[in-house]
Structures are given as C-alpha cells and as structure tokens.
Design a protein around this motif. Structure first.
Motif, mmCIF file in Angstrom:
data_model
loop_
_atom_site.group_PDB
_atom_site.id
_atom_site.type_symbol
_atom_site.label_atom_id
_atom_site.label_comp_id
_atom_site.label_asym_id
_atom_site.label_seq_id
_atom_site.Cartn_x
_atom_site.Cartn_y
_atom_site.Cartn_z
ATOM 1 N N GLY A 67 0.838 -1.197 0.000
ATOM 2 C CA GLY A 67 0.000 0.000 0.000
ATOM 3 C C GLY A 67 0.873 1.247 0.000
ATOM 4 N N ALA A 68 0.271 2.402 -0.241
ATOM 5 C CA ALA A 68 1.065 3.634 -0.373
ATOM 6 C C ALA A 68 1.837 3.950 0.913
ATOM 7 N N VAL A 69 1.172 3.847 2.084
ATOM 8 C CA VAL A 69 1.871 4.103 3.350
ATOM 9 C C VAL A 69 2.998 3.096 3.528
ATOM 10 N N GLY A 70 2.699 1.833 3.250
ATOM 11 C CA GLY A 70 3.698 0.783 3.391
ATOM 12 C C GLY A 70 4.911 1.000 2.505
ATOM 13 N N GLN A 71 4.681 1.421 1.271
ATOM 14 C CA GLN A 71 5.805 1.638 0.342
ATOM 15 C C GLN A 71 6.745 2.731 0.855
ATOM 16 N N PHE A 72 6.168 3.836 1.332
ATOM 17 C CA PHE A 72 7.026 4.901 1.880
ATOM 18 C C PHE A 72 7.703 4.445 3.174
ATOM 19 N N ALA A 73 6.960 3.719 4.022
ATOM 20 C CA ALA A 73 7.497 3.296 5.315
ATOM 21 C C ALA A 73 8.681 2.351 5.139
ATOM 22 N N ILE A 74 8.584 1.427 4.198
ATOM 23 C CA ILE A 74 9.701 0.503 3.950
ATOM 24 C C ILE A 74 10.964 1.288 3.621
ATOM 25 N N GLN A 75 10.832 2.257 2.721
ATOM 26 C CA GLN A 75 12.017 3.003 2.258
ATOM 27 C C GLN A 75 12.631 3.846 3.380
ATOM 28 N N PHE A 76 11.791 4.528 4.155
ATOM 29 C CA PHE A 76 12.321 5.370 5.231
ATOM 30 C C PHE A 76 12.839 4.526 6.396
ATOM 31 N N ALA A 77 12.221 3.368 6.650
ATOM 32 C CA ALA A 77 12.719 2.484 7.707
ATOM 33 C C ALA A 77 14.101 1.947 7.355
ATOM 34 N N PHE B 94 -5.025 -2.708 -3.410
ATOM 35 C CA PHE B 94 -4.653 -1.583 -4.268
ATOM 36 C C PHE B 94 -3.246 -1.102 -3.924
ATOM 37 N N THR B 95 -2.381 -0.996 -4.948
ATOM 38 C CA THR B 95 -0.975 -0.641 -4.685
ATOM 39 C C THR B 95 -0.553 0.708 -5.271
ATOM 40 N N GLY B 96 -1.306 1.242 -6.218
ATOM 41 C CA GLY B 96 -0.895 2.499 -6.847
ATOM 42 C C GLY B 96 -1.419 3.709 -6.095
ATOM 43 N N LYS B 97 -1.260 4.865 -6.730
ATOM 44 C CA LYS B 97 -1.769 6.115 -6.151
ATOM 45 C C LYS B 97 -2.655 6.773 -7.195
ATOM 46 N N GLN B 98 -3.940 6.932 -6.881
ATOM 47 C CA GLN B 98 -4.874 7.554 -7.812
ATOM 48 C C GLN B 98 -4.807 9.073 -7.650
ATOM 49 N N VAL B 99 -4.573 9.751 -8.771
ATOM 50 C CA VAL B 99 -4.371 11.205 -8.756
ATOM 51 C C VAL B 99 -5.321 11.845 -9.754
ATOM 52 N N VAL B 100 -6.133 12.772 -9.261
ATOM 53 C CA VAL B 100 -7.109 13.470 -10.118
ATOM 54 C C VAL B 100 -6.439 14.680 -10.755
ATOM 55 N N LYS B 101 -6.483 14.765 -12.076
ATOM 56 C CA LYS B 101 -5.989 15.948 -12.789
ATOM 57 C C LYS B 101 -7.126 16.960 -12.862
ATOM 58 N N ILE B 102 -6.957 18.097 -12.201
ATOM 59 C CA ILE B 102 -8.016 19.112 -12.148
ATOM 60 C C ILE B 102 -8.009 19.916 -13.453
ATOM 61 N N SER B 103 -9.115 19.850 -14.184
ATOM 62 C CA SER B 103 -9.182 20.595 -15.448
ATOM 63 C C SER B 103 -9.709 22.011 -15.183
ATOM 64 N N SER C 235 16.004 13.957 -4.792
ATOM 65 C CA SER C 235 17.366 13.379 -4.791
ATOM 66 C C SER C 235 17.394 11.929 -5.255
ATOM 67 N N GLY C 236 16.214 11.346 -5.482
ATOM 68 C CA GLY C 236 16.164 9.944 -5.897
ATOM 69 C C GLY C 236 16.277 8.960 -4.742
ATOM 70 N N SER C 237 16.149 9.455 -3.494
ATOM 71 C CA SER C 237 16.282 8.585 -2.315
ATOM 72 C C SER C 237 15.044 7.736 -2.067
ATOM 73 N N ILE C 238 13.891 8.166 -2.575
ATOM 74 C CA ILE C 238 12.680 7.349 -2.459
ATOM 75 C C ILE C 238 11.993 7.261 -3.819
ATOM 76 N N LYS C 239 11.220 6.186 -3.975
ATOM 77 C CA LYS C 239 10.378 6.012 -5.153
ATOM 78 C C LYS C 239 8.925 6.188 -4.716
ATOM 79 N N ILE C 240 8.103 6.683 -5.625
ATOM 80 C CA ILE C 240 6.682 6.870 -5.321
ATOM 81 C C ILE C 240 5.875 5.710 -5.908
ATOM 82 N N PRO C 241 4.669 5.465 -5.376
ATOM 83 C CA PRO C 241 3.818 4.418 -5.968
ATOM 84 C C PRO C 241 3.456 4.755 -7.415
ATOM 85 N N GLN C 242 3.055 3.722 -8.141
ATOM 86 C CA GLN C 242 2.615 3.928 -9.525
ATOM 87 C C GLN C 242 1.414 4.870 -9.550
#
Length: 341
Positions: free
Chosen positions: A163-173, A330-339, A300-307
C-alpha cells in the motif's frame, strides 16, 4: 506568467466535486461554487492535482462530525499560488503541496485556500503530479516511524507493505537502519523487495503467525507499523517483544488485559487530521516540514513513489476511484488531474 496575469485570471466561481450526504455507494455531485476569499496568512491556490486516499472513501461513506453538506472531498493537493497578501510567503507563482484540514471543505475543486505555514514548496525537478502522491501516505509513514523511535538494527513489521503508506514506510525504515519485515499479497512480493524489505510474508497465508515466529525467532518484533487495525492489531501485539512499540493508523480493537500485562506494549496513534482538529499550529507546521523532507527525498532519488493512476475530474470517475481505493489489494496512487477549461 507575471503575477498580475495570475491575479487577473481568477474567476468568481469554480467547479468542485462534492458529497451531498454520506452514502455507501459514494455517489458524488459536481457543483459550481464561489472561489474562496483569502485573508491574513491564507494562500489561494489554483489546484492542479489531487491525490485520493482511503480516508476520503471511508468518510464519504460514513460522514465526518465536522462536515457541513454539501462537502467538497479531498485532502492532498498541489497547485500554484495565485493570490496572497503582500509580504506573505510563499509568493504568487510558487508551486506548493499540502495535506488539508479534514474539518474544512476539501480540495477537489479548481481553487482552494490554505494557511501559508502548512504548505511545502515543490522543487523544480519534481512534477506536480509526482508531488501529489506524497502528503497523506508519506506523512503518515514518517509520523509512524517517529513514534516507533527506530534505532539501527531494530526489527520492524510493516503491515500492507505494497500500500502507499507501506511503500514509503519501507524506504524510510531502511534509511534508519531497521530490518524490515512486511506483509503483501504474493503478486506484490517483488515490488516490496525492490523497495528494500528484507523479509516478505503472504498476508493470505493461514499460517502467517507461525511463519513469522519461525523466521523471527522467540524474541518478537521491536516495532510494528499497523495500518490494518482490528484483530490484526491484537495479533501484532502478540508478535511483539515485551515493551515493544506499535504505531496504529486505524482505531484500536478491544484488548484482553492478560495480553496487555504480558506484552506491555507502547501504543502510538497516527493522526494527520489531528493536527488540524486539535488546532495545533506546531503540528500543522510540522506537516510542512515533513512535506519538505518528502519532496527533498524524491528530488534526490532517495525514495520512489507508488505507480500513478490518473483519474478524470468528474463525479463518476472519482466515485469509481474511491470505491476502488478501499476494495482491497490496491498498490498504486490515484491522482485526479483538475481541469480548468
């Protein structure tokens, strides 16, 4: 674009995606609302992207005690400052990111206002769409790891590593020197390994607890980041060492007193919304500092973001996306593009 041009293009009204009342189907409506007025240290932002989070979906179904309806949804936003009082930083034209006040109107709208001390300035090397993935999931991961007081060599279990929290937590841990154990469905084992997880368990495994004990040995985890809640939290306390530390992102279950005496866990609660609800200026500013840390790590490239999965700015697409957000797996990150047409 010169500042005067930005100011002259602000319309009187804007499109927004709102909840007329809480409902299980997450039926949303598109409304035409006045563009917010800003005073004192507030910034008016032309919103470009809004990231969706599980909390948006849960509150759309159940409602929230501070909301008045219709309520504009959304908490994580990025955009460009188009109006600010003279002398207020950041100035007009600056690209910013923030996690909004859960008690106020949300950010799924063409414009939004936010206190200047709660935003983070986005570096030139980071796109607005990339920055939108960071606030809720990234800040939750950072707060959880701070509460766990990780030191070099600590054993840490991260629930839902894909999950998104998990992906960031793994990298920072891993940055903090922890040995990271995580749970994920089999199809996501490769993903969490690439992010740095040392040991991965299949959360669908009926013998999960036994396999964790076999891998970990009798000592138990030093720390647990629990993003699941319920009976999973009870199981995780059982898997911790005596006086171990657990950070919980969801409501606590009822614990048996015997378990509490036997494990004596240090329990931390992670609440981003609390920074606003407690009216804590210090905590709101800390969100800005965490935002800067997340953006610097990404730049800096120290972390990767979810898809990133892009979502259209209309009621039906956002309703579908929110239902998908809490359907599980669900593993990605849903992002709304505001028109802004």
């Amino acid at each position: 674009m010169p500042h005067t041009d930005l100011l002259s293009t602000i319309p009187a009204t804007m499109r927004a995606i709102a909840l007329l009342e809480p409902n299980e189907q997450i039926n949303l409506s598109e409304l035409e609302l006045p563009v917010p007025d800003v005073v004192d240290n507030e910034l008016l932002i032309k919103v470009e992207y809004v990231a969706l989070n599980p909390v948006d979906a849960y509150f759309a179904k159940q409602g929230f005690c501070k909301w008045h309806y219709p309520h504009t949804l959304g908490l994580d936003a990025v955009g460009v400052v188009v109006k600010a009082t003279k002398g207020v930083f950041p100035s007009v034209g600056t690209r910013v990111m923030w996690h909004g006040n859960v008690g106020d109107q949300g950010v799924l709208s063409q414009y939004a206002k936010v206190p200047n001390f709660a935003v983070s300035q986005i570096p030139d090397s980071v796109t607005l769409q990339q920055a939108a993935t960071l606030p809720c999931a990234g800040m939750s991961a950072l707060i959880a790891l701070d509460k766990l007081q990780l030191t070099e060599g600590d054993s840490l279990l991260i629930e839902a590593g894909a999950g998104a929290v998990g992906q960031f937590a793994i990298q920072f841990a891993k940055q903090r020197g922890a040995t990271v154990f995580t749970t994920a469905s089999k199809r996501n084992h490769k993903l969490v390994k690439q992010l740095g997880a040392d040991v991965v368990f299949d959360y669908n495994d009926k013998k999960l607890s036994d396999k964790i004990r076999k891998e970990l040995g009798p000592q138990g985890f030093d720390a647990v980041l629990d993003s699941i809640g319920g009976e999973t939290t009870v199981r995780n306390v059982e898997l911790m060492r005596f006086c171990g530390r657990i950070a919980c992102l969801n409501p606590l279950p009822k614990f048996e007193q015997e378990l509490m005496f036997r494990r004596a866990p240090n329990i931390g609660i992670v609440s981003l919304g609390g920074a606003w609800l407690a009216n804590s200026l210090c905590a709101q500013q800390k969100m800005s500092f965490m935002g800067n840390l997340l953006l610097d790590n990404l730049a800096s490239g120290s972390i990767k973001i979810p898809q990133i999965i892009e979502v259209e700015f209309n009621a039906s697409s956002i309703s579908q996306a929110l239902n998908k957000q809490i359907a599980g797996g669900f593993t990605g990150k849903q992002v709304v593009k505001i028109s802004h047409d």
